[in-house]
Design an enzyme around this catalytic site. Sequence first.
Site, PDB file in Angstrom:
ATOM      1  N   LEU A 156      -3.594  11.017  -8.204  1.00  0.00           N
ATOM      2  CA  LEU A 156      -3.641   9.817  -9.044  1.00  0.00           C
ATOM      3  C   LEU A 156      -2.243   9.285  -9.316  1.00  0.00           C
ATOM      4  O   LEU A 156      -1.987   8.073  -9.161  1.00  0.00           O
ATOM      5  CB  LEU A 156      -4.364  10.130 -10.353  1.00  0.00           C
ATOM      6  N   TYR A 157      -1.343  10.153  -9.722  1.00  0.00           N
ATOM      7  CA  TYR A 157       0.031   9.744 -10.029  1.00  0.00           C
ATOM      8  C   TYR A 157       0.709   9.162  -8.788  1.00  0.00           C
ATOM      9  O   TYR A 157       1.322   8.087  -8.845  1.00  0.00           O
ATOM     10  CB  TYR A 157       0.818  10.944 -10.545  1.00  0.00           C
ATOM     11  N   THR A 158       0.560   9.853  -7.654  1.00  0.00           N
ATOM     12  CA  THR A 158       1.206   9.394  -6.426  1.00  0.00           C
ATOM     13  C   THR A 158       0.642   8.059  -5.963  1.00  0.00           C
ATOM     14  O   THR A 158       1.386   7.157  -5.559  1.00  0.00           O
ATOM     15  CB  THR A 158       1.037  10.439  -5.312  1.00  0.00           C
ATOM     16  N   SER A 173      -0.661   5.711  -7.816  1.00  0.00           N
ATOM     17  CA  SER A 173      -0.218   4.642  -8.710  1.00  0.00           C
ATOM     18  C   SER A 173       1.222   4.238  -8.425  1.00  0.00           C
ATOM     19  O   SER A 173       1.555   3.051  -8.425  1.00  0.00           O
ATOM     20  CB  SER A 173      -0.379   5.077 -10.169  1.00  0.00           C
ATOM     21  N   LYS A 174       2.074   5.204  -8.179  1.00  0.00           N
ATOM     22  CA  LYS A 174       3.477   4.896  -7.909  1.00  0.00           C
ATOM     23  C   LYS A 174       3.671   4.292  -6.518  1.00  0.00           C
ATOM     24  O   LYS A 174       4.585   3.494  -6.291  1.00  0.00           O
ATOM     25  CB  LYS A 174       4.329   6.157  -8.060  1.00  0.00           C
TER      26      LYS A 174
END
Length: 251
Positions: free
Chosen positions: A159-161, A163-164
């Site tokens: 999820l974090y990757t 989004s970035k």
Amino acid sequence: MSSTTVTAPAPRAALVTGGSRGIGAATALRLAEAGADVAITYVQDEEGARAVVAKIEGTGRRGVALRCDAAQADTAAGAVHGAADAFGRLDVLVNNAGIGVLGPIAALSDAEVERVLAVNVRAVFLACRAAADRLADGGRIISVGTALSRYTGGPGSTLYTMSKSALAGLTRPLARELGPRGITVNLIQPGPVDTDLNPAGGPFAEGQRAATALGRFGTADEVASLVAYLASADAAFITGTEVVVDGGHAA
């Protein structure tokens, strides 16, 4: 002989989102030391924001703290307009605010997905949209991503990757769109950096440290120095690109 009055140029003005601590706080101070008035945003850390503003003002520049929860759709643009109104201009936007929620994809709740995408993607887009209207010609937009979006991260970082990674898709076309006004748009991709959220002595630090060629975490000041360079006149011909500051993660 008549005398000529020379008017000094107005100080540059910058907005650093998520500026109450870590990379954002270090960046705000670097920009102030370079001669800019600096506004920062914060969500809950009002004490930290006040401390950063005091450091900014200690350089002789003006500092402003704006409370802004980037997860709320109307606040990102409001912060841009608030900074521009406070200083009478805006020259630099640093999209630093971000959150990371880690865990197996099947375990991530709808609320976690929505908040991460709201803060890391939507808020950045909306801030850039507002900045396109308020930035002075020759201005700068610099976003903070992650080296994980270029090189595979560990399980649980989906999820974090994701989004970035969206920031790369924003950076290049926006650089083309704003280029005729001399506005540059760039994305920096930090590797492991010693902050409160990812301490060099934390339980997940050793694997991150071993993945770098230098065998250590970076510091917030080292990342801030790159942002300050990209915000400077010396970087006027750098736009639409990703700059990695990761200690040789991919070496």
